[in-house]
Design a protein around this motif. Structure first.
Motif, PDB file in Angstrom:
ATOM      1  N   ASP A 109      -1.181  16.910  -8.320  1.00 37.79           N
ATOM      2  CA  ASP A 109      -1.909  15.648  -8.179  1.00 37.79           C
ATOM      3  C   ASP A 109      -3.358  15.797  -8.632  1.00 37.79           C
ATOM      4  O   ASP A 109      -3.926  14.903  -9.264  1.00 37.79           O
ATOM      5  CB  ASP A 109      -1.862  15.172  -6.727  1.00 37.79           C
ATOM      6  CG  ASP A 109      -0.465  14.721  -6.311  1.00 37.79           C
ATOM      7  OD1 ASP A 109       0.359  14.480  -7.211  1.00 37.79           O
ATOM      8  OD2 ASP A 109      -0.211  14.628  -5.091  1.00 37.79           O
ATOM      9  N   ARG A 110      -3.938  16.934  -8.282  1.00 40.23           N
ATOM     10  CA  ARG A 110      -5.336  17.157  -8.673  1.00 40.23           C
ATOM     11  C   ARG A 110      -5.457  17.274 -10.188  1.00 40.23           C
ATOM     12  O   ARG A 110      -6.396  16.750 -10.794  1.00 40.23           O
ATOM     13  CB  ARG A 110      -5.861  18.432  -8.010  1.00 40.23           C
ATOM     14  CG  ARG A 110      -7.273  18.798  -8.446  1.00 40.23           C
ATOM     15  CD  ARG A 110      -7.792  20.003  -7.703  1.00 40.23           C
ATOM     16  NE  ARG A 110      -8.013  19.696  -6.302  1.00 40.23           N
ATOM     17  CZ  ARG A 110      -8.538  20.559  -5.439  1.00 40.23           C
ATOM     18  NH1 ARG A 110      -8.882  21.761  -5.842  1.00 40.23           N
ATOM     19  NH2 ARG A 110      -8.715  20.218  -4.185  1.00 40.23           N
ATOM     20  N   GLU A 111      -4.504  17.991 -10.824  1.00 40.89           N
ATOM     21  CA  GLU A 111      -4.528  18.125 -12.284  1.00 40.89           C
ATOM     22  C   GLU A 111      -4.361  16.761 -12.953  1.00 40.89           C
ATOM     23  O   GLU A 111      -5.032  16.460 -13.946  1.00 40.89           O
ATOM     24  CB  GLU A 111      -3.429  19.086 -12.730  1.00 40.89           C
ATOM     25  CG  GLU A 111      -3.713  20.547 -12.357  1.00 40.89           C
ATOM     26  CD  GLU A 111      -2.540  21.450 -12.689  1.00 40.89           C
ATOM     27  OE1 GLU A 111      -1.513  20.932 -13.198  1.00 40.89           O
ATOM     28  OE2 GLU A 111      -2.646  22.663 -12.437  1.00 40.89           O
ATOM     29  N   ARG A 112      -3.486  15.954 -12.391  1.00 40.58           N
ATOM     30  CA  ARG A 112      -3.287  14.615 -12.951  1.00 40.58           C
ATOM     31  C   ARG A 112      -4.553  13.775 -12.810  1.00 40.58           C
ATOM     32  O   ARG A 112      -4.955  13.062 -13.735  1.00 40.58           O
ATOM     33  CB  ARG A 112      -2.120  13.923 -12.242  1.00 40.58           C
ATOM     34  CG  ARG A 112      -0.748  14.472 -12.620  1.00 40.58           C
ATOM     35  CD  ARG A 112       0.334  13.812 -11.790  1.00 40.58           C
ATOM     36  NE  ARG A 112       1.665  14.240 -12.205  1.00 40.58           N
ATOM     37  CZ  ARG A 112       2.782  13.940 -11.546  1.00 40.58           C
ATOM     38  NH1 ARG A 112       2.720  13.188 -10.450  1.00 40.58           N
ATOM     39  NH2 ARG A 112       3.952  14.363 -11.989  1.00 40.58           N
ATOM     40  N   LEU A 113      -5.165  13.878 -11.625  1.00 42.47           N
ATOM     41  CA  LEU A 113      -6.389  13.126 -11.393  1.00 42.47           C
ATOM     42  C   LEU A 113      -7.494  13.598 -12.338  1.00 42.47           C
ATOM     43  O   LEU A 113      -8.228  12.779 -12.908  1.00 42.47           O
ATOM     44  CB  LEU A 113      -6.838  13.302  -9.940  1.00 42.47           C
ATOM     45  CG  LEU A 113      -8.149  12.599  -9.550  1.00 42.47           C
ATOM     46  CD1 LEU A 113      -8.013  11.091  -9.742  1.00 42.47           C
ATOM     47  CD2 LEU A 113      -8.515  12.931  -8.101  1.00 42.47           C
ATOM     48  N   ALA A 114      -7.596  14.920 -12.525  1.00 45.24           N
ATOM     49  CA  ALA A 114      -8.612  15.453 -13.423  1.00 45.24           C
ATOM     50  C   ALA A 114      -8.377  14.978 -14.853  1.00 45.24           C
ATOM     51  O   ALA A 114      -9.318  14.626 -15.575  1.00 45.24           O
ATOM     52  CB  ALA A 114      -8.615  16.979 -13.350  1.00 45.24           C
ATOM     53  N   PHE A 146      -6.783  12.289 -15.738  1.00 44.38           N
ATOM     54  CA  PHE A 146      -7.080  10.852 -15.780  1.00 44.38           C
ATOM     55  C   PHE A 146      -8.592  10.624 -15.859  1.00 44.38           C
ATOM     56  O   PHE A 146      -9.063   9.796 -16.643  1.00 44.38           O
ATOM     57  CB  PHE A 146      -6.501  10.175 -14.539  1.00 44.38           C
ATOM     58  CG  PHE A 146      -6.850   8.712 -14.434  1.00 44.38           C
ATOM     59  CD1 PHE A 146      -6.167   7.768 -15.181  1.00 44.38           C
ATOM     60  CD2 PHE A 146      -7.867   8.286 -13.589  1.00 44.38           C
ATOM     61  CE1 PHE A 146      -6.488   6.418 -15.099  1.00 44.38           C
ATOM     62  CE2 PHE A 146      -8.199   6.947 -13.501  1.00 44.38           C
ATOM     63  CZ  PHE A 146      -7.501   5.999 -14.255  1.00 44.38           C
ATOM     64  N   GLU A 147      -9.340  11.364 -15.022  1.00 45.99           N
ATOM     65  CA  GLU A 147     -10.802  11.207 -15.027  1.00 45.99           C
ATOM     66  C   GLU A 147     -11.390  11.633 -16.364  1.00 45.99           C
ATOM     67  O   GLU A 147     -12.324  11.009 -16.875  1.00 45.99           O
ATOM     68  CB  GLU A 147     -11.406  12.033 -13.888  1.00 45.99           C
ATOM     69  CG  GLU A 147     -11.096  11.469 -12.505  1.00 45.99           C
ATOM     70  CD  GLU A 147     -11.623  12.349 -11.390  1.00 45.99           C
ATOM     71  OE1 GLU A 147     -11.955  13.518 -11.678  1.00 45.99           O
ATOM     72  OE2 GLU A 147     -11.685  11.877 -10.234  1.00 45.99           O
ATOM     73  N   LYS A 148     -10.815  12.688 -16.942  1.00 45.59           N
ATOM     74  CA  LYS A 148     -11.291  13.152 -18.245  1.00 45.59           C
ATOM     75  C   LYS A 148     -11.030  12.107 -19.315  1.00 45.59           C
ATOM     76  O   LYS A 148     -11.886  11.830 -20.176  1.00 45.59           O
ATOM     77  CB  LYS A 148     -10.602  14.468 -18.607  1.00 45.59           C
ATOM     78  CG  LYS A 148     -11.140  15.127 -19.862  1.00 45.59           C
ATOM     79  CD  LYS A 148     -10.477  16.476 -20.090  1.00 45.59           C
ATOM     80  CE  LYS A 148     -11.032  17.149 -21.338  1.00 45.59           C
ATOM     81  NZ  LYS A 148     -10.390  18.466 -21.573  1.00 45.59           N
ATOM     82  N   GLN A 149      -9.841  11.504 -19.249  1.00 45.43           N
ATOM     83  CA  GLN A 149      -9.496  10.458 -20.218  1.00 45.43           C
ATOM     84  C   GLN A 149     -10.414   9.246 -20.036  1.00 45.43           C
ATOM     85  O   GLN A 149     -10.886   8.652 -21.012  1.00 45.43           O
ATOM     86  CB  GLN A 149      -8.037  10.049 -20.033  1.00 45.43           C
ATOM     87  CG  GLN A 149      -7.551   9.023 -21.064  1.00 45.43           C
ATOM     88  CD  GLN A 149      -6.096   8.659 -20.824  1.00 45.43           C
ATOM     89  OE1 GLN A 149      -5.571   8.881 -19.745  1.00 45.43           O
ATOM     90  NE2 GLN A 149      -5.455   8.107 -21.840  1.00 45.43           N
ATOM     91  N   ALA A 150     -10.656   8.900 -18.783  1.00 41.49           N
ATOM     92  CA  ALA A 150     -11.525   7.760 -18.501  1.00 41.49           C
ATOM     93  C   ALA A 150     -12.941   8.010 -19.006  1.00 41.49           C
ATOM     94  O   ALA A 150     -13.576   7.118 -19.572  1.00 41.49           O
ATOM     95  CB  ALA A 150     -11.532   7.477 -16.996  1.00 41.49           C
TER      96      ALA A 150
END
Length: 546
Positions: free
Chosen positions: A505-510, A512-516
């Motif tokens: 979940d943390r990798e996905r969030l990271a 996503f945040e990187k993409q954003a």
């Protein structure tokens, strides 16, 4: 000249094998022409007078030195006064934390002729040289002394030794009871650094940082550090050394240093035959995932962490330990468990800011099922530290008391009664001691039955405190293998799936945040450099011109 260095451990604490004494005595032995003898009272507390007298009279020293700290200061004076009753008058020099951090009080004691105000290896050697040549001590860096009239002369401090690699490895055989230490601990102390880059308000290293001139935090060459560990292991592996105890305050602090050390430790094959325990600050720098992987690869069996308080705000504001919030500490403990590295924590109750709720929170926070060994200590003010200064400003005579490592009453506090900390400590010993005993027995019953009865019995014979000998019989290095097997099963059954899901979940969030962030940056650039066009317009325009 002959110098007897006395370690005045009349409290008989078996865990206090003193690195400073080992380094100091070895330096005099190997780097000078003087003779040296260590006299250690740790295993002779019941007959310390007889033991010390016999050693003094047999060796006939020209100088008597004491290496001590505040907890043992009264012991130092007691032994010195006893020596005065039967031995000729010789110079008495005192070094260690007590002399460095409470210099005025130490030099003013009638038992003391001189003190060493910094690292002692070079200073003691020059001190002995001057006494031998009957030269004045004036100008001798790192020495305060009393002249013939009793006037105290304060020479400037000596700079800290810049290269620790110039010092010889400690010769532990200079301790006549080294085999008893190994018997109790199952491990030998080694150190690859001196000092600490952090400045916690309650820690002696903070006071030493102020006192020392020159760079306080220094690292040995990591290859030479491995050299010593291998040397000591080959020397003592058949005498009870089944593990190594790293005494570095922040073993994993420097990335490149740790990488080089790990590579060399594995290259020598020590990761397969000599597990070790190391201290690390519980933050995301010192116990990052990358560093945990290095520790695991190199055979680290246990990481010791100081959590002190159970409150993040207190830890940051009062203890001056930022970056170590409760959430971060819980995270690094999970990280260590995932790598099958044992966790040992140190908590402290009885701080001057504590109340009953704070003490209760500290004990609850220490009671983590992913922590295998939990130490709860009472706060002891260390002279020269910011926290001790705060205690002194409280102006309460009741704070003048004899402290110990494990069982003082903390400082006088209006938030609870005088015996409150004592009772809470007894509760912690009962609670965590029972858990430790069950862990050790269930993980390694044969080791438990071999170790516990004999060490308690021998501790009684040696005069060591029953509580401590019992405790150290439950945390011997021989348990590590059994603990780790049990820990791994417990982790995989109860925490592994949840932990791995959290990582995903943390990798996905990271991601996503990187993409954003990338999208935001792209939009920002477009707004700045291409205010009237979008990307498609530019592409179409370029194609149209071809």
């Amino acid at each position: 000249m002959k110098v007897a260095i006395i370690f005045p451990n009349l409290h008989a604490m078996p865990q206090t094998l003193d690195l400073g004494v080992g380094y100091l005595a070895t330096y005099i032995k190997e780097k000078t022409h003087h003779e040296v003898k260590i006299i250690d009272t740790t295993f002779h507390s019941r007959h310390w007078q007889k033991h010390v007298r016999e050693q003094i009279e047999a060796f006939q020293p020209d100088v008597i030195g004491f290496s001590t700290f505040s907890v043992l200061w009264d012991c130092t004076k007691t032994i010195a006064n006893d020596i005065f009753t039967y031995y000729k008058k010789v110079p008495v020099i005192v070094g260690g934390y007590q002399a460095i951090m409470v210099s005025e009080e130490t030099i003013e004691a009638k038992e003391v002729d001189a003190i060493c105000t910094g690292e002692g290896e070079h200073t003691l050697a020059e001190y002995l040289d001057r006494l031998e040549r009957k030269e004045s001590l004036k100008g001798l860096l790192g020495i305060w002394y009393k002249d013939e009239s009793g006037t105290i002369i304060k020479n400037p401090n000596r700079p800290a030794i810049p290269s620790l690699d110039t010092l010889p490895y400690p010769d532990w055989d200079l301790f006549e009871d080294i085999d008893k230490y190994l018997y109790y601990l199952g491990r030998l102390y080694v150190i690859g650094t001196r000092g600490c880059p952090y400045k916690c308000s309650f820690c002696a290293e903070t006071a030493l940082e102020i006192t020392f001139s020159g760079e306080r935090f220094r690292e040995r060459d990591p290859i030479r550090y491995v050299d010593e560990i291998e040397y000591q292991y080959n020397k003592y592996k058949n005498r009870g050394m089944t593990g190594a105890h790293f005494f570095d305050t922040v073993f994993s602090f420097t990335d490149v240093w740790l990488e080089k050390w790990t590579e060399e430790y594995i290259k020598r094959g020590l990761h397969k035959k000599l597990p070790y325990t190391a201290f690390a600050r519980p933050d995301n720098h010192n116990i990052s995932q990358k560093k945990v992987d290095l520790l695991a690869k190199s055979g680290c069996a246990q990481v010791r962490v100081g959590i002190e308080s159970g409150d993040s705000d207190i830890r940051k504001s009062e203890l001056r330990k930022p970056g170590c919030s409760n959430n971060v500490i819980l995270e690094v403990i999970q990280r260590l468990n995932q790598a099958n590295i044992l966790v040992k924590t140190y908590s402290i109750i009885g701080f001057p800011h504590d109340d009953k709720k704070a003490i209760s929170n500290t004990i609850k926070f220490a009671d983590n099922p992913l922590t295998q060994t939990r130490f709860v200590l009472s706060y002891t003010p260390i002279p020269g530290t910011p926290m001790a200064a705060k205690v002194e400003k409280m102006n309460r005579e009741e704070n003048i008391q004899k402290y110990s490592f494990h069982f003082s009453g903390g400082v006088k506090n209006d938030n609870y009664g005088r015996n409150y900390v004592h009772l809470k400590l007894l509760w912690c010993y009962l609670l965590f001691g029972t858990k430790q005993a069950w862990l050790s027995f269930s993980a390694a019953p044969l080791v438990f039955l071999r170790i516990v009865p004999t060490r308690i019995f021998k501790g009684f014979l040696y005069g060591n405190p029953l509580l401590l000998t019992t405790l150290y019989s439950l945390i011997h290095a021989d348990y590590w293998e059994g603990w780790r097997k049990k820990q791994k099963k417990y982790w995989e059954k109860n925490y592994k799936a949840e932990y791995e899901k959290a990582l995903i979940d943390r990798e996905r969030l990271a991601a996503f945040e990187k993409q954003a962030e990338a999208i935001k940056l792209s939009e920002k650039l477009n707004d700045k450099f291409l205010p009237t066009h979008n990307y498609d317009d530019i592409v179409l325009s370029k194609n149209a011109t071809k």
